[in-house]
Scaffold this motif. Sequence first.
Motif, mmCIF file in Angstrom:
data_model
loop_
_atom_site.group_PDB
_atom_site.id
_atom_site.type_symbol
_atom_site.label_atom_id
_atom_site.label_comp_id
_atom_site.label_asym_id
_atom_site.label_seq_id
_atom_site.Cartn_x
_atom_site.Cartn_y
_atom_site.Cartn_z
ATOM 1 N N GLN A 87 0.834 -1.202 0.000
ATOM 2 C CA GLN A 87 0.000 0.000 0.000
ATOM 3 C C GLN A 87 0.878 1.265 0.000
ATOM 4 N N GLN A 125 2.387 7.080 -6.570
ATOM 5 C CA GLN A 125 1.430 8.166 -6.821
ATOM 6 C C GLN A 125 2.128 9.531 -6.676
ATOM 7 N N GLN A 160 2.408 1.947 -3.354
ATOM 8 C CA GLN A 160 1.436 2.605 -4.244
ATOM 9 C C GLN A 160 1.426 4.112 -4.008
#
Lengths: 297, 280
Positions: free
Chosen positions: A175, A182, A178
């Motif tokens: 997570q 981003q 990610q």
Amino acid sequence: MDNAWGMTETAVHVRGLVKRYGGTPVVNGLDLDIAHGEVFALLGPNGAGKTTTVEILEGYRDRDSGTVSVLGEDPGKAGRSWRSRIGIVSQTASDAAELTVREVVGHFATTYPRHRDPDAVIDGVGLGEHATKRVGRLSGGQRRRVDVALGIIGDPDLLFLDEPTTGFDPEARVQFWQLIRQLSMEGTTIVLTTHYLDEVEALANRVAVIARGQMKVVGDPATLGDRADAGAVVSWRENGRLMEMETASPDQFVAELVRRNSGNVPGLSVQRPSLEDVYLQLIGEDNSASAYRRESA
Amino acid sequence: MTTQAPRVRQARPQPPNPIKVGVARGSIELKQFFRERDAVVFTFSLPVVLLVLLAGIFSDPVEKTGVEASQIFAASMIAAGIMSATFVSLGTGIAQDRDDGTLKRLRGTPTPMTSYFIGKILMVLVVSFAEVVVLLAVGKGLFDLKLPTDVTSWLTFAWVFVLGVIACALLGIAISSVPRSAKSASAVIMLPFIGLQFISGVLTNPISALSSPLVEIGSVFPLKWMAQGFRSVFLPDSMTFQEVAGSWELGRMALILAAWCVGGLVLCLLTFRWKNGRQG
């Protein structure tokens, strides 16, 4: 690197950096360039000068010599505007234990000239359901995510991450990756210090290995130490037995295998040296060199 | 997290006003202080417990004055209460901030040192005020402390309070750099706090009964003058015979407290450390 308007082509530019503690150089003539928008990983054994280098870039430590430019300014002299543009996730913070996650992230948001939405950041680091919990009552991994939230709340142009996923469970790490991708996509330059080589492979555009205060090698994690062109181990099953073959040209060998087995090779795999193999080899060379030096001293 | 595609990074506005950031810090400092039960109990209880014990033990009336010893202790103890809420809580609190990463984090953000100190000063002003209210309530409720009814006395109270808080807060910031870590901080800071109470006429009454070298040492520091100031507010002028100079010395008091405000600031600027003794 600076042009007439103080703009720089690189986010981080370091030449001949030296830092001594009690006469012993910890960083010894280090050069480093990090481009805008890069995810740059720094690897190295403990005591190699990684943290000292990063702390000089962050403006926490002074240096003995060398030129350092971070976002176009000398971090040793930079002021509030410069600090508004960087985000820092250091190790070992245990502050703000009595405040809730929402309070501490919300407070720091107001201290920046421009900031991200605190609730969105809290959600982004996966603390949405803990927003009203006191920081001191969070688990180690959750505590670390508060640090990450505080590092990115000011919408930095350059983000320093010092071993950011220590204490994360595997799901939280994925997570977190990610989130970093981003941020990188949105244009944030990221300097990542870590001991996890899979993290480097998952995130970094470029990786540098530091040992004994100097840059050993810089490159793409996929090709570091020429590992993409190095020999490979081809394995397959033949008559129920596992076969292995080390070869310098695995493509030719596999083509030969396929032809020999009429297009059907059970259990076929080709393994290049991993980043870990290359890293350990680089550090190993270094350790034996220093051991030799100690003996001859 | 926004999900837009790569965007053009725009120039940022100026960082927010340091005073505004300082006020925001004051609010989170207060939240942290009052949520940390140990610190609250430690800060508030010591002066109250000392007052209850001393005034309970020495409650005899002072001859021919109509004033009881307990009232004198109640007035002087307000000064110690302020020192506890400022000097002690800042001395230990900043040493703690140095250890737990608070100061390091701030140095990596646009929060300036000024805002950090504004936050601390706002916190100790509120905590000192609360401490004084508690001590006045205990003094009035248990020991018949007389609250003045004239404006002049309350004005004296106000300036002694403000100068005392500033002077002791600055000394607290300065002494926070002495302990090598937060663990040793309360030991390092309690020693001058308790010691000064003995030689400043807080735990000893009257102050003129102390040997003169001790009084001279005590007179260097703010606590002696603060305690004397509060006695001038809450005791009748007939009690000045118990003071070292035989008067309240309000002018000299104001000068010495103001000098500590300036000197304390210089001391802070010269000695303040961002890191603890082990962070190199």
